[in-house]
Design an enzyme around this catalytic site. Sequence first.
Site, PDB file in Angstrom:
ATOM      1  CB  THR A 105      29.240 -17.992  42.802  1.00  0.00           C
ATOM      2  OG1 THR A 105      28.706 -18.824  43.824  1.00  0.00           O
ATOM      3  CG2 THR A 105      30.115 -16.919  43.416  1.00  0.00           C
ATOM      4  CB  CYS A 125      32.553  -9.868  44.539  1.00  0.00           C
ATOM      5  SG  CYS A 125      32.359 -11.056  45.894  1.00  0.00           S
TER       6      CYS A 125
END
Length: 456
Positions: A191, A244
């Site tokens: 990630t 995000c």
Amino acid sequence: METDSRAYIDGYIERARKAQAAFEKLSQEEVDMAVKAIGKTVYDNAEFLAEIAVEETGMGNIPDKIAKNKQKSKIVWNNLRGKKSRGILDTDETTGITRIAKPVGVAAAITPCTNPIVTPMSNAMFALKCGNAIIITPHHKSIRCSTKTVEMINEELAKLGMPENLIQILDEHSRENTRNLISSADVVVATGGGGMVNAAYSSGRPALGVGAGNVQCIIDEGYDYKTAVPKIITGRTFDYGIICSGEQSVICPEKDFDAIMNEFEANGGYIVRDKDELEKVRGALFQDGKPNRHSVGQSCQKVAELAGIDIPEDTKIIVVEAEGTGLTDSLGGEKMAPVIAAYKYSTLADGVQIARENLEKEGKGHSVSFHSDSEEHIEYVGTELCVSRFVINQVCASSAGGSFYNGLAPTNTLGCGSWGHNSISENLDYKHLMNVSRIARYMPDNHVPTDEELWG
């Protein structure tokens, strides 16, 4: 030296395998006790962990990180509790298939500085839910806060009598260590930035990575923009824009554009209408086409200071009318601060094309936010754009990663499919860290079609 790094990582792997071998023998109830303890630790210490994350990374803000720590721990545990992940899962009487859950083994997780608390938390919850051990390598800008999180979790696991070293975090950080870790584990969860995700996919191990975010937010013609705008502002400004899944561009019907800009202004928005100011804001956000690190995760006031412009002290969000899509204007890409690009469209098809071009620049495969009352339009947008999630009439920043109010799996790792060069086009969940054995029974009474039935 490479040999020293290999020996160092081998020690972590050996400890993890020993812990995992003992842990996989525990019952579903005992496994779930451990998983719950992980989430509860972050929930109970949300304030402290938020403070040390902001102190170390210098990004985001404490109130939003507190909210994130509390909310993510709640929704991830709520999604995992009561679900079978050990032993026989089910039997399909029609097919005769019995599914049996098995651990993957040892997971390696690379975690980002933008989510240094909840990403290690959720990855550990998913891993342990399926009987695995996990080794975390955090971003170099968030070593201390991520390590403290793991230490606090391990203290609670020890109280439950869980095997030692189920969750480990590297205490020496280098590219060699990370490379050796991801090439030694049984599965990799990555990630963060594109380079790191590419490294995970090149590790020689099964990998689950994420793609870049650049959420396009479309307001449908005729939709109540007074309802949509506050949600969009909430999403774009959450944790100063480093999520995000946060809204990045607002694409508005042309006839309502001025009214929508006025609504942004009424809700704490500063509208950049001067071309000189627009250039200054662009320069504050991007340098040589890349995000300016001094603006990442900073407040509107800091962005304005970097840009050399004056804005009201109570400004929540800066709105800039981009001069083109992301194909020609960097403002159409991902902005890691509370700044949103505004566009106007004449038809919904034109609005979708704007979103498509911005996603081609960055964020293809990730998420789209759509505010609409029309099921026909919702299905049209869902059909036309290549992203993995369409978040309807919600704050995308806090909903694309799962919510009590939608059916997306709660996570902090959002797969973007082949569009984003990822192996999954959905939210990472515990099932992705589970092997499944299938017992296939002989079904003599199954109908076998004739050639005429097949080909006639």
